[in-house]
Design a protein around this motif. Structure first.
Motif: not given
Length: 219
Positions: A46-49, A183-189
């Motif tokens: 949640g903190i990362v998000d 990279a950010i998009t990959g983390i979101q998925y």
């Protein structure tokens, strides 16, 4: 039941949700359900998000405002003073790259990417959840592969020492948003897949529940 009695009922129950006139059962629309955050052992996610959400919002806001200001100033200079800003076109190109690749992560977080869902929509809840997990994981893998290749592309541009002709900015600095955005998009998925694995609803993204809202328009 008159209006006064209905207000008394709402006050006693604390529930103002619409009730079916035939069954008396409380009905809540899907929009009333809020997306659940990461808790417990998953709270670091949640903190990362939230950190990525703030980063995306700040970058997009600054990039969009800068692009708008540059475009308006260029037009004003051309029509009022007969002289365009010499760096406006080049700066606009750099800002478009920034907004595009910072925006793909933002769109993924809010479930705004285009979906072909003709088959997906016909599946039951469990089938849609499994399909969404697979889609999220495959898409995340593709994003990370693109981030990897774009990193090497940016590194090769850095090795050439190229400088933009007008603003004299190193070209690799304008392309660095490619691997960051992928990279950010990959983390979101990845977070979307985890949300679907740990929560009961079907999630299009970490913060967007897949719902069907039937709205009737009175003609």
């Amino acid at each position: 039941m008159n209006a006064d009695e209905r207000r008394d009922t709402i006050d006693r129950t604390g529930d103002s949700a619409p009730r079916s006139s035939e069954t008396g059962v409380t009905t809540k629309t899907a929009a009333d359900r809020a997306a659940v955050g990461f808790t417990g052992i998953l709270s670091p996610l949640g903190i990362v998000d939230r950190g990525m959400a703030i980063f995306e919002a700040v970058v997009l806001a600054i990039g969009t405002l800068a692009l708008a200001c540059a475009s308006v100033a260029n037009v004003a200079g051309r029509f009022l003073f007969g002289q365009s800003l010499y760096f406006a076109e080049e700066l606009s190109q750099f800002l478009v790259i920034l907004i595009t690749f910072a925006g793909i992560g933002f769109a993924a977080r809010h479930g705004r990417h285009i979906r072909m869902s003709a088959i997906y929509d016909q599946l039951p809840d469990l089938g849609r959840k499994i399909t969404m997990i697979l889609i999220a994981l495959v898409t995340a893998a593709i994003m990370f592969v693109l981030a990897w290749y774009s990193y090497f592309y940016v590194s090769s541009v850095y090795g050439t020492g190229r400088i933009s002709p007008v603003t004299r900015i190193p070209v690799f600095l304008t392309l660095i948003w490619l691997p960051i955005g992928f990279a950010i998009t990959g983390i979101q998925y990845i977070l979307t897949a985890i949300a679907n694995l740990t929560r009961p609803d079907v999630y299009l993204s970490v913060s967007v529940i897949d719902t069907y809202e039937d709205t009737e328009t009175q003609v």
